[in-house]
Design a protein around this motif. Sequence first.
Motif, PDB file in Angstrom:
ATOM      1  N   THR A   1      27.419  16.661 -16.043  1.00  0.00           N
ATOM      2  CA  THR A   1      26.258  17.400 -16.539  1.00  0.00           C
ATOM      3  C   THR A   1      25.890  18.544 -15.608  1.00  0.00           C
ATOM      4  O   THR A   1      25.669  19.679 -16.047  1.00  0.00           O
ATOM      5  CB  THR A   1      25.065  16.447 -16.702  1.00  0.00           C
ATOM      6  OG1 THR A   1      25.403  15.406 -17.624  1.00  0.00           O
ATOM      7  CG2 THR A   1      23.848  17.187 -17.214  1.00  0.00           C
TER       8      THR A   1
ATOM      9  N   SER B   1      18.912  12.141 -11.536  1.00  0.00           N
ATOM     10  CA  SER B   1      19.363  11.193 -12.555  1.00  0.00           C
ATOM     11  C   SER B   1      18.185  10.623 -13.345  1.00  0.00           C
ATOM     12  O   SER B   1      18.254  10.490 -14.570  1.00  0.00           O
ATOM     13  CB  SER B   1      20.170  10.072 -11.913  1.00  0.00           C
ATOM     14  OG  SER B   1      19.378   9.355 -10.977  1.00  0.00           O
TER      15      SER B   1
ATOM     16  N   ALA C   1      16.415  13.545 -21.601  1.00  0.00           N
ATOM     17  CA  ALA C   1      17.629  13.773 -22.382  1.00  0.00           C
ATOM     18  C   ALA C   1      17.360  13.622 -23.870  1.00  0.00           C
ATOM     19  O   ALA C   1      16.523  12.819 -24.304  1.00  0.00           O
ATOM     20  CB  ALA C   1      18.728  12.810 -21.948  1.00  0.00           C
TER      21      ALA C   1
ATOM     22  N   LYS D   1      28.744  10.860 -15.667  1.00  0.00           N
ATOM     23  CA  LYS D   1      27.843  11.627 -16.524  1.00  0.00           C
ATOM     24  C   LYS D   1      27.019  12.604 -15.704  1.00  0.00           C
ATOM     25  O   LYS D   1      26.820  13.761 -16.096  1.00  0.00           O
ATOM     26  CB  LYS D   1      26.916  10.679 -17.280  1.00  0.00           C
ATOM     27  CG  LYS D   1      27.560   9.910 -18.422  1.00  0.00           C
ATOM     28  CD  LYS D   1      26.570   9.000 -19.108  1.00  0.00           C
ATOM     29  CE  LYS D   1      25.440   9.773 -19.738  1.00  0.00           C
ATOM     30  NZ  LYS D   1      24.519   8.906 -20.499  1.00  0.00           N
TER      31      LYS D   1
ATOM     32  N   TRP E   1      24.612  14.198 -20.230  1.00  0.00           N
ATOM     33  CA  TRP E   1      23.248  14.287 -20.729  1.00  0.00           C
ATOM     34  C   TRP E   1      23.011  15.697 -21.273  1.00  0.00           C
ATOM     35  O   TRP E   1      23.546  16.682 -20.753  1.00  0.00           O
ATOM     36  CB  TRP E   1      22.239  14.003 -19.622  1.00  0.00           C
ATOM     37  CG  TRP E   1      22.029  12.547 -19.344  1.00  0.00           C
ATOM     38  CD1 TRP E   1      21.421  11.625 -20.131  1.00  0.00           C
ATOM     39  CD2 TRP E   1      22.411  11.841 -18.150  1.00  0.00           C
ATOM     40  NE1 TRP E   1      21.403  10.393 -19.522  1.00  0.00           N
ATOM     41  CE2 TRP E   1      21.995  10.497 -18.307  1.00  0.00           C
ATOM     42  CE3 TRP E   1      23.056  12.216 -16.972  1.00  0.00           C
ATOM     43  CZ2 TRP E   1      22.217   9.532 -17.328  1.00  0.00           C
ATOM     44  CZ3 TRP E   1      23.276  11.259 -16.004  1.00  0.00           C
ATOM     45  CH2 TRP E   1      22.863   9.936 -16.184  1.00  0.00           C
TER      46      TRP E   1
ATOM     47  N   SER F   1      18.307  12.378 -27.482  1.00  0.00           N
ATOM     48  CA  SER F   1      19.062  11.252 -28.034  1.00  0.00           C
ATOM     49  C   SER F   1      19.529  11.603 -29.435  1.00  0.00           C
ATOM     50  O   SER F   1      18.797  12.166 -30.246  1.00  0.00           O
ATOM     51  CB  SER F   1      18.190   9.991 -28.075  1.00  0.00           C
ATOM     52  OG  SER F   1      17.060  10.191 -28.903  1.00  0.00           O
TER      53      SER F   1
ATOM     54  N   ASP G   1      28.882   9.655 -24.861  1.00  0.00           N
ATOM     55  CA  ASP G   1      28.169   9.133 -23.706  1.00  0.00           C
ATOM     56  C   ASP G   1      28.768   9.655 -22.407  1.00  0.00           C
ATOM     57  O   ASP G   1      28.825   8.961 -21.397  1.00  0.00           O
ATOM     58  CB  ASP G   1      28.186   7.603 -23.707  1.00  0.00           C
ATOM     59  CG  ASP G   1      27.147   7.024 -22.759  1.00  0.00           C
ATOM     60  OD1 ASP G   1      26.086   7.648 -22.568  1.00  0.00           O
ATOM     61  OD2 ASP G   1      27.404   5.943 -22.197  1.00  0.00           O
TER      62      ASP G   1
ATOM     63  N   LEU H   1      16.925  13.278 -15.735  1.00  0.00           N
ATOM     64  CA  LEU H   1      17.814  13.437 -16.886  1.00  0.00           C
ATOM     65  C   LEU H   1      17.609  12.320 -17.903  1.00  0.00           C
ATOM     66  O   LEU H   1      17.610  12.566 -19.113  1.00  0.00           O
ATOM     67  CB  LEU H   1      19.271  13.457 -16.414  1.00  0.00           C
ATOM     68  CG  LEU H   1      19.761  14.744 -15.746  1.00  0.00           C
ATOM     69  CD1 LEU H   1      21.138  14.538 -15.141  1.00  0.00           C
ATOM     70  CD2 LEU H   1      19.789  15.895 -16.735  1.00  0.00           C
ATOM     71  N   ARG H   2      17.433  11.103 -17.441  1.00  0.00           N
ATOM     72  CA  ARG H   2      17.222   9.992 -18.376  1.00  0.00           C
ATOM     73  C   ARG H   2      15.904  10.139 -19.135  1.00  0.00           C
ATOM     74  O   ARG H   2      15.820   9.779 -20.308  1.00  0.00           O
ATOM     75  CB  ARG H   2      17.239   8.664 -17.611  1.00  0.00           C
ATOM     76  CG  ARG H   2      18.621   8.231 -17.143  1.00  0.00           C
ATOM     77  CD  ARG H   2      18.605   6.796 -16.679  1.00  0.00           C
ATOM     78  NE  ARG H   2      17.775   6.622 -15.510  1.00  0.00           N
ATOM     79  CZ  ARG H   2      18.220   6.666 -14.258  1.00  0.00           C
ATOM     80  NH1 ARG H   2      19.506   6.875 -14.035  1.00  0.00           N
ATOM     81  NH2 ARG H   2      17.401   6.499 -13.243  1.00  0.00           N
TER      82      ARG H   2
END
Length: 623
Positions: free
Chosen positions: A537, A473, A480, A533, A194, A482, A191, A476-477
Amino acid sequence: MSGGRVVAAKIATLDDSSMRSRMLDDLYPSARASTSTVIEPSEQEISNLPLHPRHWMKVIDAFSIPRLIYNADKKYFEASKSKPTLFPHPSHKTALFRDRYNIIYQRLLRNESFQMSLHSSDMPSLSRSSSSFAPNQCYKLTPVANLLGRSGTSHLLLGLLSVSPTGDLSLADLTGSIALELSHARMIPEDGAWFAPGMIVLIDGIYEEEETIRGSTLGGNGGIGGAIGGRFIGVSICGPPCERREMSLGTNNQQSTKEINSTGGFGWVDFLGVGSERARGPRMRQIQAKCLQDLQEATDDSCRTKIAIMSEVNLDNVKTLDALKRLLGRYNDMPLGERPMAFVLIGNFVHQALINSGGQAGSIDYKEHFDSLAMVLSEFPSLLQRSTFIFVPGENDPWSSAFSAGAASTIPRHPIPEQFTSRVKRAFATANAEPAQSQSSYPSGEAIWTTNPSRITLFGPVHDIAVFRDDISGRLRRSAVSTRQDPGNTTGMDEATSHEVGYTSPREGLVNKAERTEAEYNPISSTVNVSRKLVKTVLDQGTMSPFPISLRPTLWDYASSLHLYPLPSSLVLADPEAAPFCMTYEGCHVMNPGRLVPEDDLSIVRWIEYDFLKNRGKVRVMR
């Protein structure tokens, strides 16, 4: 040259300087405009130069940055020979990602984990239980095309993470591409970053050949479009380790000495058009020391080394104008030596995108908002006389917002058009026309309208500040990748709690030493973890936009202006969706001012005060 090293020379004559320049031109024709001899200036030469920091501050827009391309054969940067255009040849799109890959690849090979040592006792142990590497061997990269015929073996791949036409993840390098299976992959650090399509990543895993893949008989003889048969089962995934600025330039922290290390690096390359580190760095540092010494001895204006940075300055909000007025009033009441030398105002300057439709004249309203800003600035003529105001646009500012409606538009993007800024320029002209300012020896204040992104340099290549406004941000979320994570360990980078962020566990492959404090074992809030993060990244990828063209449109011929190689001294990553922070990663100080007036608390004002001499920023809050 002395003993194979470049040493500081005496003051050369015109003939000697010309001869040396011609020799350097013959050795490095691609850097002809940026290289020169290392000549140490005399005290008389320095004293005749303007000795105020604002004289040596320069704002470089994205369209003025030299367009450099890394030549993998010569292992050097060359100026692009093609003329930039908004409608380039389709091959330029491929060259965009190829150049990113080549830069990261050559950077990775200089990492100590990829260099073979002559003594086995000097090699770090980087093996894992799932890896086939011996304990005393360095890491070796395997091209994708070399996986054929090696089923069941473990390899380390470097490539571009992408989505294949079938919707599956794949990894591509310059030799081919292969399907990925990341359901059992572990992120390194946990964690801590990303990983999204469009990024260049390192994946350690096992290659498996298949007789049929997705219904097509491919075997091991290769697939369609350069894809090879089978799949690569990832065991661990991480970003390419970052490289410090002095390592990229080959200076190795020897700026203070007269002898310059000549082993590797790109110190002779002029990345921003202000001179290279080797050619102008020592001279600019002497000028900087003289400037700061004179300012500290002055009685009316002591050392001014601070820059005030504020983001999401929505001029269509009355609360924002009131907050800006109070902030400027606070600095106006300070002594001259404590005021910032520059103010950086970053958009969006309006909350809603500028769209001329539905019978509404959006451009007229937009100009009225800047007229209101001019009225606020006119109340502080002392600040306008001795400070530089820099304006960086956002997604909602004209003219791109008229077509994108506030969505992600192409980057880099042009500055705010002049027809909206006439009143602000008039306010500066009026303040500088006062008799007290006209008789002053200090440079006059000015308003600069620049691009997004842009660069601010101080004393040539000594201080490099990159400014970029983007909702990175949230992007990226959303995009990204998983993988299966350990639910019991979600802290990720808890071991690195100081401002120096790095890789964590030395047992998990590529490791950068993290500089820690006594509080290294204290718990870290989720906000700090997310900020780290984001920083890791972006800087590991070496670009401000590590996304595919479809997700973040980029002008192909100007993609080099988004590069973060070598790392700048500091990076202003203005993201209103992320919490404000200031932290340092691999010597690069990254700052996010957040919103000038937070949406959850309209009674406070937040901005960042950055000291370029200390290379440190601090989040300021005022009620």
